[in-house]
Design a protein around this motif. Structure first.
Motif: not given
Length: 470
Positions: A193-213
């Protein structure tokens, strides 16, 4: 070896039964809760389940019945040295047809006689062995068979205790693994959830979200596997104790594993001579020696005291007369000697066979002693290694928790990336699983060490039961 303190992740019991209730109050409470249809009042501790298994487990009950049957076999052997009394009765009917030439008068020709007789006998015969070394050896063998049966029963009892404890702690271990998997999944879900929030605000890449998923999906699969493993372990425990939906009480927190006594390997190895397997081999050698004596006894004479008493009645008739004798009484008492002379070399070959089997039994005894000594040494070494591993895993768990906290803080301030947090969380979960497994392995290793050394007793289960929350 210092006492070891560990912490279990299993949840403690919601409530414990007061230890100073009177028997009447405790019984009344059990009746009330039973009427309410609840199983919460039934203590599912190790000793309760062990006693239930003693009344239900087919393997143990089979060994118990086998041991009890040997007592009757020994009684049969003792009958060889006691007198035997038999009631004997017989009825014989004889018929004789004969032709006798006439000698006094040629005019009479040949005279035919038809004779019919009936003989009835009834009596009692008794025999008392006075000297029979072969039977004496059989009695001694039966006595040794009793000791073998007791050793077999002791081995079955030890095996049952280990199986119950293994099944009990397998359930607790599976529950700990499931708890860890669920906690890991929850932590990874928060990180996802934190990775998705960071991606939504532009502070992280999609790679972080996919790794967390990916890590979260893997944790979900591990949770499913842990849930199934717990279900399987509970079914095995239910089958062993003859109950349904058994829920073992978890370990006390913190768990204290007391120092084993004695603490030296040689002390445990020296006690392995009392192991049931070694005891059986020792008795097997004695039985083989008695078999040699029994075979040699076939060369020796036997002496019996015999006695009989009877009554005989004879009725007879022929073509011209009919007669009936008065009943006659007869009795006898004496000694009967039997001296073997020649049996086609069968006795000599029987002795040679028994001597070879005696040699085999001696080698079996040596093998049993060496095997139990090796098993005891291996069990002791495994226990020592397990204790060291638990200490190491405890230190690793503490370090993994600190590392996770530091990584999470670094992620918040931007000096660590999402993958670092995922790795730290996975490492903590893996370390905790290894710690739980090592703890239960140590508990079982202490039990198996006593089993291998032949010193396992019911009191050892009582001591292990103290580790369980009541």
């Amino acid at each position: 070896m210092m006492p070891l303190h560990t912490t279990s992740s299993a949840q403690a019991c919601a409530a414990s039964t007061p230890s100073r209730w009177t028997p009447l109050a405790r019984a009344a409470t059990l009746v009330i809760l039973s009427a309410m249809g609840t199983q919460a009042a039934r203590a599912e501790n190790l000793m309760d389940l062990y006693q239930a298994a003693r009344q239900y487990d087919a393997t143990y009950l089979s060994a118990k019945a086998q041991a009890e049957s040997v007592e009757f076999q020994a009684a049969q052997a003792h009958a060889l040295l006691r007198p035997s009394v038999n009631l004997q009765a017989s009825v014989t009917r004889n018929r004789l047809d004969s032709s006798i030439p006439a000698t006094t008068s040629p005019l009479l020709g040949t005279v035919n006689y038809d004779t019919l007789s009936t003989v009835g006998k009834v009596g009692i015969a008794a025999r008392q062995p006075l000297l029979n070394l072969s039977n004496s050896a059989k009695v001694d063998q039966a006595e040794q068979a009793l000791e073998v049966a007791q050793a077999d029963l002791k081995q079955a009892e030890d095996d049952l205790a280990v199986r119950v404890a293994q099944a009990y702690f397998d359930v607790l271990s599976a529950q700990d693994v499931l708890n860890t998997a669920q906690a890991n999944k929850k932590a990874l879900a928060e990180q996802l959830a934190a990775a998705k929030r960071s991606f939504d605000v532009g502070n992280a890449t999609i790679t972080d979200t996919r790794e967390a998923q990916a890590r979260h999906d893997l944790a979900t699969a591990q949770e499913i596997a842990a849930t199934n493993d717990l279900r399987v372990k509970r079914i095995a425990l239910d089958q062993l104790v003859g109950r349904t939906d058994v829920k073992p009480n978890p370990l006390r927190t913190p768990v204290t594993l007391d120092t084993l006594a004695p603490g030296q390997m040689d002390d445990w190895v020296s006690q392995s001579v009392n192991a049931p397997l070694v005891r059986k081999a020792e008795i097997g050698l004695k039985v083989a020696q008695l078999e040699v004596d029994k075979a040699r006894a076939n060369h020796l004479p036997t002496l019996d005291a015999v006695a009989s008493a009877g009554r005989t009645q004879v009725d007879s008739n022929n073509s011209y007369t009919k007669s009936s004798s008065a009943p006659g009484n007869a009795g006898s008492i004496g000694l009967e000697l039997n001296v073997p002379l020649y049996a086609g070399n069968a006795i000599q070959n029987k002795v040679r066979e028994a001597l070879r089997l005696q040699e085999k039994s001696g080698n079996d005894l040596d093998n049993a002693r060496r095997s139990m000594s090796l098993a005891t040494r291996q069990a002791f070494s495994g226990l020592q290694s397990g204790l060291a591993q638990v200490k190491a895993y405890e230190a690793a768990e503490a370090s993994a928790k600190l590392a996770l906290e530091a990584t999470q803080l670094g992620y918040k301030v931007g000096v660590r990336i999402n993958k670092d947090v995922l790795d730290a969380q996975t490492m903590l979960a893996s370390t905790q699983k290894d710690l739980f497994k090592a703890r239960y392995d140590v508990i079982m290793a202490s039990l198996k060490l006593r089993q291998a050394s032949g010193t396992l007793k019911a009191d050892d289960l009582v001591e292990l039961n103290k580790l369980v929350a009541q």
